[in-house]
Design a protein around this motif. Sequence first.
Motif, PDB file in Angstrom:
ATOM      1  N   ASP A  17      35.140  -8.959  13.801  1.00  0.00           N
ATOM      2  CA  ASP A  17      35.195  -7.570  13.370  1.00  0.00           C
ATOM      3  C   ASP A  17      33.791  -7.014  13.551  1.00  0.00           C
ATOM      4  OD1 ASP A  17      36.126  -5.176  12.327  1.00  0.00           O
ATOM      5  OD2 ASP A  17      35.768  -5.789  10.255  1.00  0.00           O
ATOM      6  N   GLY A  18      33.610  -6.145  14.516  1.00  0.00           N
ATOM      7  CA  GLY A  18      32.285  -5.651  14.857  1.00  0.00           C
ATOM      8  C   GLY A  18      31.766  -6.339  16.108  1.00  0.00           C
ATOM      9  N   LYS A  19      30.437  -6.388  16.237  1.00  0.00           N
ATOM     10  CA  LYS A  19      29.815  -6.935  17.451  1.00  0.00           C
ATOM     11  C   LYS A  19      29.512  -8.427  17.306  1.00  0.00           C
ATOM     12  CE  LYS A  19      27.659  -2.655  18.894  1.00  0.00           C
ATOM     13  NZ  LYS A  19      26.437  -1.972  19.292  1.00  0.00           N
ATOM     14  N   VAL A  20      29.748  -9.139  18.412  1.00  0.00           N
ATOM     15  CA  VAL A  20      29.410 -10.562  18.518  1.00  0.00           C
ATOM     16  C   VAL A  20      28.897 -10.788  19.939  1.00  0.00           C
ATOM     17  CG1 VAL A  20      30.274 -12.940  18.385  1.00  0.00           C
ATOM     18  CG2 VAL A  20      31.266 -11.187  16.906  1.00  0.00           C
ATOM     19  N   ILE A  21      27.934 -11.652  20.093  1.00  0.00           N
ATOM     20  CA  ILE A  21      27.435 -12.019  21.423  1.00  0.00           C
ATOM     21  C   ILE A  21      27.628 -13.524  21.608  1.00  0.00           C
ATOM     22  CG2 ILE A  21      25.046 -12.393  20.691  1.00  0.00           C
ATOM     23  CD1 ILE A  21      24.205 -11.029  23.365  1.00  0.00           C
ATOM     24  N   ALA A  22      27.890 -13.936  22.843  1.00  0.00           N
ATOM     25  CA  ALA A  22      28.103 -15.363  23.121  1.00  0.00           C
ATOM     26  C   ALA A  22      27.514 -15.713  24.481  1.00  0.00           C
ATOM     27  CB  ALA A  22      29.593 -15.691  23.103  1.00  0.00           C
ATOM     28  N   TRP A  23      27.159 -16.988  24.630  1.00  0.00           N
ATOM     29  CA  TRP A  23      26.647 -17.526  25.888  1.00  0.00           C
ATOM     30  C   TRP A  23      27.499 -18.722  26.245  1.00  0.00           C
ATOM     31  CZ3 TRP A  23      24.039 -16.181  21.563  1.00  0.00           C
ATOM     32  CH2 TRP A  23      23.131 -15.127  21.673  1.00  0.00           C
ATOM     33  N   GLU A  66      29.496  -9.913  25.666  1.00  0.00           N
ATOM     34  CA  GLU A  66      29.379  -9.012  24.515  1.00  0.00           C
ATOM     35  C   GLU A  66      30.797  -8.680  24.056  1.00  0.00           C
ATOM     36  OE1 GLU A  66      25.353  -6.831  26.199  1.00  0.00           O
ATOM     37  OE2 GLU A  66      27.271  -5.755  26.292  1.00  0.00           O
ATOM     38  N   ILE A  67      31.040  -8.828  22.768  1.00  0.00           N
ATOM     39  CA  ILE A  67      32.372  -8.612  22.215  1.00  0.00           C
ATOM     40  C   ILE A  67      32.282  -7.548  21.125  1.00  0.00           C
ATOM     41  CG2 ILE A  67      34.338  -9.682  21.034  1.00  0.00           C
ATOM     42  CD1 ILE A  67      33.146 -12.383  22.168  1.00  0.00           C
ATOM     43  N   GLU A  68      33.201  -6.617  21.176  1.00  0.00           N
ATOM     44  CA  GLU A  68      33.319  -5.590  20.130  1.00  0.00           C
ATOM     45  C   GLU A  68      34.735  -5.698  19.575  1.00  0.00           C
ATOM     46  OE1 GLU A  68      32.236  -2.632  17.605  1.00  0.00           O
ATOM     47  OE2 GLU A  68      30.884  -3.170  19.230  1.00  0.00           O
ATOM     48  N   GLY A  69      34.840  -6.096  18.317  1.00  0.00           N
ATOM     49  CA  GLY A  69      36.141  -6.232  17.670  1.00  0.00           C
ATOM     50  C   GLY A  69      36.401  -5.092  16.705  1.00  0.00           C
ATOM     51  N   SER A  70      37.622  -4.584  16.714  1.00  0.00           N
ATOM     52  CA  SER A  70      38.012  -3.543  15.754  1.00  0.00           C
ATOM     53  C   SER A  70      39.441  -3.823  15.300  1.00  0.00           C
ATOM     54  CB  SER A  70      37.892  -2.150  16.380  1.00  0.00           C
ATOM     55  OG  SER A  70      38.741  -2.030  17.500  1.00  0.00           O
ATOM     56  N   TRP A  71      39.693  -3.559  14.029  1.00  0.00           N
ATOM     57  CA  TRP A  71      40.994  -3.865  13.417  1.00  0.00           C
ATOM     58  C   TRP A  71      41.520  -2.668  12.639  1.00  0.00           C
ATOM     59  CZ3 TRP A  71      43.423  -8.505  14.263  1.00  0.00           C
ATOM     60  CH2 TRP A  71      42.658  -9.485  14.883  1.00  0.00           C
ATOM     61  N   GLN A  72      42.803  -2.437  12.751  1.00  0.00           N
ATOM     62  CA  GLN A  72      43.544  -1.475  11.933  1.00  0.00           C
ATOM     63  C   GLN A  72      44.690  -2.269  11.309  1.00  0.00           C
ATOM     64  OE1 GLN A  72      42.593   1.730  11.524  1.00  0.00           O
ATOM     65  NE2 GLN A  72      40.855   1.223  12.828  1.00  0.00           N
ATOM     66  N   GLU A  73      44.532  -2.541   9.998  1.00  0.00           N
ATOM     67  CA  GLU A  73      45.519  -3.384   9.313  1.00  0.00           C
ATOM     68  C   GLU A  73      45.549  -4.758  10.004  1.00  0.00           C
ATOM     69  OE1 GLU A  73      47.400  -2.300   6.558  1.00  0.00           O
ATOM     70  OE2 GLU A  73      46.252  -0.431   6.610  1.00  0.00           O
ATOM     71  N   GLU A  74      46.703  -5.147  10.528  1.00  0.00           N
ATOM     72  CA  GLU A  74      46.832  -6.474  11.157  1.00  0.00           C
ATOM     73  C   GLU A  74      46.763  -6.420  12.686  1.00  0.00           C
ATOM     74  OE1 GLU A  74      46.660  -8.998   9.091  1.00  0.00           O
ATOM     75  OE2 GLU A  74      46.709  -7.553   7.450  1.00  0.00           O
ATOM     76  N   GLU A  83      35.867  -7.414  25.512  1.00  0.00           N
ATOM     77  CA  GLU A  83      34.876  -8.379  25.999  1.00  0.00           C
ATOM     78  C   GLU A  83      34.282  -7.897  27.321  1.00  0.00           C
ATOM     79  OE1 GLU A  83      36.974 -12.467  24.359  1.00  0.00           O
ATOM     80  OE2 GLU A  83      37.463 -11.785  26.376  1.00  0.00           O
ATOM     81  N   LYS A  84      32.955  -8.006  27.441  1.00  0.00           N
ATOM     82  CA  LYS A  84      32.270  -7.683  28.691  1.00  0.00           C
ATOM     83  C   LYS A  84      31.449  -8.908  29.081  1.00  0.00           C
ATOM     84  CE  LYS A  84      29.410  -4.171  30.937  1.00  0.00           C
ATOM     85  NZ  LYS A  84      28.680  -2.894  30.737  1.00  0.00           N
ATOM     86  N   LYS A 144      26.959 -14.200  15.641  1.00  0.00           N
ATOM     87  CA  LYS A 144      27.146 -12.868  15.057  1.00  0.00           C
ATOM     88  C   LYS A 144      25.862 -12.362  14.410  1.00  0.00           C
ATOM     89  CE  LYS A 144      30.567 -10.328  12.545  1.00  0.00           C
ATOM     90  NZ  LYS A 144      31.941 -10.268  12.187  1.00  0.00           N
ATOM     91  N   GLU A 145      24.875 -13.234  14.261  1.00  0.00           N
ATOM     92  CA  GLU A 145      23.618 -12.871  13.635  1.00  0.00           C
ATOM     93  C   GLU A 145      22.721 -12.076  14.581  1.00  0.00           C
ATOM     94  OE1 GLU A 145      21.204 -15.288  10.241  1.00  0.00           O
ATOM     95  OE2 GLU A 145      21.629 -16.325  12.108  1.00  0.00           O
ATOM     96  N   THR A 146      22.928 -12.208  15.890  1.00  0.00           N
ATOM     97  CA  THR A 146      22.091 -11.536  16.887  1.00  0.00           C
ATOM     98  C   THR A 146      22.790 -10.324  17.491  1.00  0.00           C
ATOM     99  OG1 THR A 146      22.893 -12.997  18.624  1.00  0.00           O
ATOM    100  CG2 THR A 146      20.860 -13.658  17.522  1.00  0.00           C
ATOM    101  N   ILE A 147      23.488  -9.562  16.670  1.00  0.00           N
ATOM    102  CA  ILE A 147      24.296  -8.446  17.185  1.00  0.00           C
ATOM    103  C   ILE A 147      23.460  -7.344  17.828  1.00  0.00           C
ATOM    104  CG2 ILE A 147      26.263  -8.810  15.672  1.00  0.00           C
ATOM    105  CD1 ILE A 147      25.184  -6.593  13.859  1.00  0.00           C
TER     106      ILE A 147
END
Length: 187
Positions: free
Chosen positions: A43-49, A66-74, A80-81, A177-180
């Motif tokens: 939920d929100g921004k996450v980065i991964a390598w 780079e991942i941007e997650g968003s949720w509406q209810e379920e 992902e880029k 998720k700490e390095t958003i």
Amino acid sequence: MKMNKYIRSLAFITTSLFISSCSVELEEYKPVAKPFDIKSYFDGKVIAWGIVQDYTNEVKRRFCVEIEGSWQEEQGVLAEKFYFDDGEISYRNWQLTKLPDGSYIGGAEDVIGEAIGKHQGFAFQFQYTLSLNLDGDIMEVAMDDWMYQLDEYKVINKTAMSKFGVQVAEITLFFDKETINQSCQAN
């Protein structure tokens, strides 16, 4: 000579099937006080390598996502880029639904059918069929995706990519998720 080749092929197939049948089941992970749930984590921004290794374990590609997650209810969207070391940039947009039993179903542009995800303890398993474009040839591969939450910020992901039940590649990712505020373009 042909019989020798036949016996070697049969031995390879038998060994591959035996090895693929010796896998950990999700239920083997014990419940924990704060179970890993992708709805909360993504939920929100996450980065991964990550890296992609072929069947010989040779690293074939490196990437950042780079991942941007968003949720509406379920209902959730994971945008992902991917930035690959060869300059390629690609996108995947997951559409996810959290079911009442805590499992997930989903899909994306290059996913065939429905992806199914379940969690237990600190682990999450996501299984789906991916349509890959390899130099103009389309190939369908089975993805067995395992995520392991290390703490509230960090997740390790290992994905086995298989064709006809034989593993052809492995993908390993480290999510942070700490390095958003960091981006893949800065790497």
